[in-house]
Scaffold this active site. Structure first.
Site, PDB file in Angstrom:
ATOM      1  N   GLU A 135       0.856  -1.095  -0.025  1.00 41.15           N
ATOM      2  CA  GLU A 135       0.042  -0.156  -0.010  1.00 41.15           C
ATOM      3  C   GLU A 135       0.731   1.308  -0.003  1.00 41.15           C
ATOM      4  OE1 GLU A 135      -4.103   1.643   2.278  1.00 41.15           O
ATOM      5  OE2 GLU A 135      -2.392   0.994   3.502  1.00 41.15           O
ATOM      6  N   GLY A 267       3.352   2.288  10.950  1.00 41.10           N
ATOM      7  CA  GLY A 267       3.135   1.503  12.095  1.00 41.10           C
ATOM      8  C   GLY A 267       2.674   0.064  12.074  1.00 41.10           C
ATOM      9  N   ALA A 268       1.601  -0.096  10.907  1.00 48.59           N
ATOM     10  CA  ALA A 268       1.401  -1.391  10.414  1.00 48.59           C
ATOM     11  C   ALA A 268       0.651  -1.481   9.299  1.00 48.59           C
ATOM     12  CB  ALA A 268       0.461  -1.962  11.641  1.00 48.59           C
ATOM     13  N   GLU A 304      -5.938  -2.424  12.878  1.00 47.97           N
ATOM     14  CA  GLU A 304      -5.644  -3.408  11.839  1.00 47.97           C
ATOM     15  C   GLU A 304      -6.719  -4.451  11.463  1.00 47.97           C
ATOM     16  OE1 GLU A 304      -3.827  -2.203   9.942  1.00 47.97           O
ATOM     17  OE2 GLU A 304      -2.722  -0.615  11.321  1.00 47.97           O
TER      18      GLU A 304
END
EC number: 3.4.11.-
Length: 867
Positions: A135, A267-268, A304
């Site tokens: 992404e 971050g994730a 998430e």
């Protein structure tokens, strides 16, 4: 901007299914790939255009009815990040062609696409793993593809690896065989999903597993770290069950893996069934990590997992709908966190976290709408900001309060069931919420998502009559008539002593109400649910400040936040803010203290380059405001302390200590001395950052050396990051240089962490100047290390420029970037410069006001002995 303006791939052929095999090589840092891509021909053509970047093609052909035809040519366009493949035959609508491509890609060090990540093994050796970050538009670095979210396909992934390594992908392993000394892992066919969610990880990985959910839930880490994964594994299992019930929709994949990645730019990342994380955002240990870290890990994990439905199962059709992913996942993480940890009081924290982040950025001219038009790939990274995440979530919180939480969740269920495995626009969400509520949600909400900015509600009193007037708010306070045409639908939410008037909506320029006896006490924007600032007459602000017991915790924090923002932008005087916070010395709630001290720190930072009397006097105010409560609460921690209480103790200890409280400084130095002599338990994790920072400021080089040793041999990633953030706290020129010199030393500071040592340097003017000089003198190397197409360059530019609030500094930064290409970070730079200009205006406008208040209140001093 219309859909026709988007720079997207031709639609002559569309993808149906990817059959992809990859073999990474940790010696050459390349990978061999083979792709068989099933196509749907929309219009007869002899060319296929795909996204591809940083790869070489070998054999390229098309297979129709078992017959293979080689391509005539494959022409790469690096600027467009595409490859055009031409065939000697026509691909017809009646055919079912399969595109076959052999290719070689780069296992790069840019934390994008299919990339390499290093870590130190327990024996001290350097080890590698391969992972992905697709992404927004980096799947094209891993395999040739239609790299746009609307092109949802099924995927069959095969990874060829060393037999000793673990191979993971979105789905479970369907087969695993050893052939010619290699392990070939073939994964089950995926559901329909977008390319940016495809993921694979290869490395020496260990895991812990939770059995609290009906499918396996595992946390993978490099060897030696796996035991820190238990908290996240258990929380993830419980959260998946909670989300299944909340959404009335089962999680559709056969397993959930979460992986701690040593090198990670964000971050994730919510890859379906294989979520990747920065180490510090996944792993947690009660013995070594503090309360703030636990809350952060819980929030990220739940964010998430919310994406598994909102973003993965249902996906925006194009990147201007990014907020549908990020705004909802942010809101849902708070909703979920509140369910599992009600004692954390996360909706109180929302007021000083999400809401203020959103309002701070959206108060800039260089902000953007929630639904921001996106034309091409290099614009996408810049919208992963507080507008898409924080303002997006604030809009959802506002509408959930307006509709009622149960009705809001019912609308979400309708949305997910109607569009599962598909793509959506914002209107689809509004339609589902309208169906659930019977209200015209789009009429209310379109303005909030399609228009930039938010209003300030100015309150004017005349007896018992009160007029509420809305105008566009800007941090600079200089709104032009053409910028003030939008009328927002504002839920006023007026709190009185007896109730909250929840049905009052201001959707015109102004409205006048007769409050009658309620004029004695009222507060606008009850619990800070609305997205606006409120500007009261000074007399009303003073009354509210004198009656904190009548205000909720959110109201008190919001009152301070609004007063601070209105002071810095010129709508009110800074003395009003100072008067408000100085009388709340007995406040007991963490989030109120957090906002009070944050706003005082902003004043000190704005005046940091002025004559030292004001900044030093603000330091005295900080100390005298916090020290009594800090001493009363103490700075020892026990298991009986509440989560929020622990954070308040830590906050007061830190601010009072950095503001010069001698008792706290002495205690911090005593702890640090024991720590430096080998007692790693001498400093509680909740106050480790404060102790590290105080030690560097007070002791200089000896403490700096201890922090460097901590970075090299930390007991946890959280401790290492804490040491990074405090290295630059000293204004000693030699230590500033030593800290600056680490930024390019990738054996000590990984590129993903380059901004962390900058944090301490930004706390004093010497460090701010040094950071800018480093940026100016090393610009070419910074761009090489952090390419403009990725997100981290924009963050580094903001960090190294936004603090330099002097006219000369501003002019120097503007001149430096005037003739440089700023593609990929132009928005971040514009926002940084605008922030500097606003600070300069604030200082020019309110210096005499601040000095007068400090003198009259007994805090003003040119005597350094008071510091």
């Amino acid at each position: 901007m219309s859909k026709n303006d988007r720079e997207i791939l031709p639609q002559d052929v569309l993808p149906l299914h990817y059959d992809l095999s990859l073999e990474p090589d940790f010696k050459t840092f390349k990978f061999n790939g083979h792709l068989e891509l099933s196509l749907d021909v929309v219009r007869d053509t002899n060319t296929v255009v795909l996204n591809a970047l940083d790869m070489e093609f070998g054999s390229v052909s098309v297979i129709i009815d078992g017959k293979e035809t080689p391509a005539n040519s494959s022409n790469f366009d690096e600027e467009a990040q595409t490859v055009t493949i031409e065939f000697p035959i026509t691909l017809s609508k009646s055919a079912d062609p399969v595109l076959s491509i052999d290719f070689i890609g780069i296992l790069n060090d840019k934390m994008a696409g299919f990339y390499r990540s290093s870590y130190k093994a327990p024996d001290g050796s350097k080890k590698w793993l391969a992972t992905t970050q697709m992404e927004p538009t980096d799947a094209r670095r891993a395999f040739p593809c239609f790299d746009e979210p609307a092109h949802k396909c099924t995927f069959s992934i095969t990874l060829v690896t060393d037999p000793t390594l673990t191979a993971l992908s979105n789905m479970d392993a369907a087969s695993e065989v050893i052939k010619d000394g290699k392990k070939i892992t073939t994964f089950s066919k995926s559901p329909l999903m977008s390319t940016y969610l495809v993921a694979f990880v290869v490395g020496d990985l260990k895991y812990v597993e939770s059995d609290l959910f009906r499918i396996p839930v595992r946390v993978y880490t490099p060897p030696g770290m796996e035991e820190r994964g238990h908290f996240s594994a258990e929380l993830a299992a419980k959260t998946l069950a909670f989300f299944e019930k909340t959404f009335d929709m089962p999680f559709p994949l056969p397993k959930m893996d979460m992986v701690a990645i040593p090198d990670f730019s964000a971050g994730a990342m919510e890859n379906w069934g294989l979520i990747t994380y920065r180490v510090v955002d996944l792993l947690f240990d009660e013995k070594t990590d503090g309360a703030a870290t636990k809350e952060r890990v819980a929030e990220v994990v739940q964010h998430e997992l919310a994406h598994q439905w909102f973003g993965n199962l249902v996906t925006m059709d194009w990147w201007e709908g990014l907020w549908l992913n990020e705004g909802f996942a942010t809101w849902m993480s708070w909703f979920s966190c509140n369910n599992f940890y009600p004692d954390w009081k996360v909706w109180q924290n929302y007021v000083v976290d999400n809401l203020q982040s959103a309002l701070s950025l959206d108060g800039l001219r260089s902000s953007h709408p929630i639904e921001v038009p996106v034309k091409k790939a290099d614009e996408i990274n810049q919208i992963f900001d507080a507008i898409s995440y924080s303002k997006g979530s604030c809009v959802l919180r506002m509408i959930s309060k307006f509709l009622g939480e149960d009705t809001f969740i019912k609308g979400i269920q309708i949305y997910l069931k109607r569009h599962k495995y598909g793509n959506t626009e914002t209107a689809d969400l509004w339609n589902a919420l309208s169906e659930a509520s019977g209200k015209d949600v789009s009429h209310i909400m379109d303005i909030w998502t399609k228009q930039v900015g938010f209003p300030v509600i100015t309150v004017e009193e005349d007896g018992t009559k009160v007029t509420f007037r809305q105008n566009r708010f800007l941090n600079s306070g200089d709104v032009k008539p053409e910028e003030d045409r939008t009328l927002y639908p504002v839920f006023l939410g007026i709190r009185t002593k007896s109730s909250v008037m929840e049905d009052l909506t201001l959707d015109s320029r102004e409205i006048t109400l007769d409050l009658g006896s309620d004029i004695d006490f009222y507060k606008v924007n009850a619990d800070q649910s609305g997205i606006f600032r409120t500007s009261y007459p000074p007399s009303r602000l003073a009354k509210l400040g004198a009656n904190p017991q009548l205000l909720s915790v959110e109201d008190r924090a919001g009152l301070v936040a609004d007063a601070g923002a209105l002071a810095s932008s010129g709508y009110q005087k800074t003395s009003g803010l100072l008067s408000l916070v100085s009388q709340w010395q007995d406040e007991t709630e963490f989030v109120v203290w957090q906002e009070m001290l944050s706003r005082i720190a902003l004043i000190r930072n704005a005046w940091i380059f002025e004559s030292p009397d004001i900044a030093d006097s603000i330091k005295i105010l900080q100390r005298e405001l916090t020290a009594p409560m800090a001493h009363k609460m103490g700075w020892s921690f026990s298991e009986t302390d509440g989560h929020v209480e622990s954070q308040l103790k830590a906050l007061l200890f830190s601010v009072a200590g950095h503001a010069g409280d001698e008792t706290i400084i002495a205690s911090a130095l005593d702890m640090f001395d024991k720590y430096s002599k080998g007692d790693k338990s001498a400093i509680h994790p909740n106050i480790k950052g404060a102790v590290f920072g105080i030690a560097v400021k007070e002791l200089g080089a000896p403490a700096w050396d201890v922090l460097l040793e901590t970075i090299m041999n930390p007991i946890s990633t959280d401790e290492k990051n804490t040491a990074y953030r405090n290295l630059g706290r000293s204004n000693d020129p030699e230590l500033i240089k030593k800290t600056i010199d680490l930024l390019f030393n990738d054996t000590i500071v990984k590129p993903q962490d380059i901004y962390l040592p900058m944090a301490g340097l930004r706390t004093h003017k010497e460090g701010i100047v040094a950071l800018w000089k480093w940026t100016k003198n090393n610009w070419d190397e910074i761009v090489r290390l952090l390419p403009p197409g990725l997100s981290m360059l924009s963050s580094v530019v903001s960090v190294t420029t936004s603090g330099y609030a002097t006219p000369a500094g501003l002019a120097e930064i503007e001149k430096f970037f005037k003739n440089k290409p700023t593609k990929g970070f132009d928005q971040g730079l514009a926002q940084s410069l605008e922030s500097v200009r606003s600070k300069l205006s604030w200082v020019k406008r309110d210096t005499s006001d601040v000095k007068k208040w400090l003198k009259e209140s007994g805090f003003y001093s040119k005597d350094s002995t008071r510091l």
